[in-house]
Design an enzyme around this catalytic site. Structure first.
Site, PDB file in Angstrom:
ATOM      1  N   GLY A  46       6.031  20.894 -40.314  1.00  0.00           N
ATOM      2  CA  GLY A  46       6.543  19.255 -39.928  1.00  0.00           C
ATOM      3  C   GLY A  46       8.137  19.755 -40.087  1.00  0.00           C
ATOM      4  N   SER A  48      11.835  20.601 -41.487  1.00  0.00           N
ATOM      5  CA  SER A  48      11.883  21.451 -42.529  1.00  0.00           C
ATOM      6  C   SER A  48      13.357  20.894 -43.400  1.00  0.00           C
ATOM      7  CB  SER A  48      12.409  23.283 -42.249  1.00  0.00           C
ATOM      8  OG  SER A  48      13.348  22.915 -41.252  1.00  0.00           O
ATOM      9  N   CYS A  77       5.345  27.560 -39.415  1.00  0.00           N
ATOM     10  CA  CYS A  77       6.048  27.246 -38.645  1.00  0.00           C
ATOM     11  C   CYS A  77       6.889  26.152 -39.725  1.00  0.00           C
ATOM     12  CB  CYS A  77       6.032  25.507 -37.938  1.00  0.00           C
ATOM     13  SG  CYS A  77       6.616  25.482 -36.182  1.00  0.00           S
ATOM     14  N   ARG A 103      15.660  28.781 -35.425  1.00  0.00           N
ATOM     15  CA  ARG A 103      14.697  27.168 -35.648  1.00  0.00           C
ATOM     16  C   ARG A 103      14.585  26.780 -33.811  1.00  0.00           C
ATOM     17  NH1 ARG A 103      17.404  22.634 -38.989  1.00  0.00           N
ATOM     18  NH2 ARG A 103      15.009  21.735 -38.245  1.00  0.00           N
ATOM     19  N   HIS A 166       1.250  27.079 -35.621  1.00  0.00           N
ATOM     20  CA  HIS A 166       0.186  25.607 -36.333  1.00  0.00           C
ATOM     21  C   HIS A 166      -1.163  26.494 -36.403  1.00  0.00           C
ATOM     22  CE1 HIS A 166       2.413  22.390 -37.602  1.00  0.00           C
ATOM     23  NE2 HIS A 166       3.620  22.865 -36.552  1.00  0.00           N
ATOM     24  N   GLU A 168      -3.676  25.512 -38.569  1.00  0.00           N
ATOM     25  CA  GLU A 168      -4.506  24.377 -38.579  1.00  0.00           C
ATOM     26  C   GLU A 168      -4.809  23.260 -37.652  1.00  0.00           C
ATOM     27  OE1 GLU A 168      -1.704  25.389 -38.855  1.00  0.00           O
ATOM     28  OE2 GLU A 168      -0.499  22.409 -39.110  1.00  0.00           O
TER      29      GLU A 168
HETATM   30  N1  GLN Z   1      11.308  22.574 -35.586  1.00  0.00           N
HETATM   31  C1  GLN Z   1      10.837  22.352 -36.731  1.00  0.00           C
HETATM   32  C2  GLN Z   1      11.706  23.248 -38.132  1.00  0.00           C
HETATM   33  O1  GLN Z   1      12.475  23.641 -37.634  1.00  0.00           O
HETATM   34  C3  GLN Z   1       9.601  22.790 -37.284  1.00  0.00           C
HETATM   35  C4  GLN Z   1       8.051  22.689 -35.987  1.00  0.00           C
HETATM   36  C5  GLN Z   1       7.176  22.601 -36.903  1.00  0.00           C
HETATM   37  O2  GLN Z   1       6.534  22.595 -37.681  1.00  0.00           O
HETATM   38  N2  GLN Z   1       6.097  22.532 -35.988  1.00  0.00           N
HETATM   39  O3  GLN Z   1      11.945  22.383 -39.397  1.00  0.00           O
END
Ligand code: GLN
Length: 192
Positions: A46, A48, A77, A103, A166, A168
């Site tokens: 998601g 962060s 992620c 990131r 991911h 999932e």
């Molecule tokens: N770019 C998001 C982050 O740094 C991570 C992206 C993801 O979870 N698919 O929080």
């Protein structure tokens, strides 16, 4: 066995479906107290920064820190970003995984890709990378499980499993099985 999925933001429904396919009981964790009911925790993908805002808003941090220091946890992620001790140029969140992480290291959303990566102890695993982080430096107690080209994308540190990608969002259940096995081992040890 009950797996909790932190359900503040991100791909928590996909994680739930993924573990349901593996026949495990799951709950969506929306309050800190629910952490007491579960054997393992998933920190989903998601955003962060948004997750961190919600973690603070709902007073999750101290319970999350102690859960992640003792019990099986799997970060994907953004979940991996939450776990890292150091996020170059960004704040630290839970800070229990001994890595220096970058990131958005693979570029923007349009640079998303799906790829098979060889994971030590598991074999080839399908993964989807969406604005994914990678690990620049893995230090004490961190076992490198997989690399994409030269960079680290999967690690294990005792009770903690983390992937840049991911699993999932694929049909490949191997990583999920691996995490379930970590929980089984952990529960066995605690009974002895
Ligand atoms: N770019 C998001 C982050 O740094 C991570 C992206 C993801 O979870 N698919 O929080």
């Amino acid at each position: 066995m009950k797996i909790g999925i932190l359900a503040l933001q991100g791909s928590y429904f996909d994680h739930q479906k993924y573990f349901v396919k593996l026949g495990v009981e799951t709950i969506l964790v929306k309050t800190p107290e629910q952490l007491d009911e579960i054997d393992g925790l998933v920190l989903p993908g998601g955003e962060s920064t948004t997750m961190r805002t919600l973690i603070d808003r709902y007073n999750f941090m101290s319970k999350l820190k102690s859960f992640c220091s003792n019990k099986p946890v799997f970060g994907t992620c953004a979940g991996m970003v939450l776990l890292a001790k150091e996020n170059t140029g960004f704040p630290t969140h839970i800070g229990v995984l001994n890595v220096k992480l970058k990131r958005n290291a693979f570029g923007r959303q349009v640079n998303s890709f799906e790829e098979t990566v060889y994971i030590n102890g598991i074999g080839d695993v399908e993964g989807v990378y969406i604005r994914a982080p990678y690990i620049e430096v893995a230090s004490d107690y961190v076992e490198v499980l997989g690399k994409h080209k030269e960079v680290i994308v999967a690690v294990k540190q005792n009770n903690i499993l983390a992937t840049s990608f991911h699993p999932e969002l694929t049909e490949d259940l191997k990583i999920g099985r691996y995490f379930i096995n970590m929980i089984v081992q952990h529960n066995k040890k605690n009974k002895e």
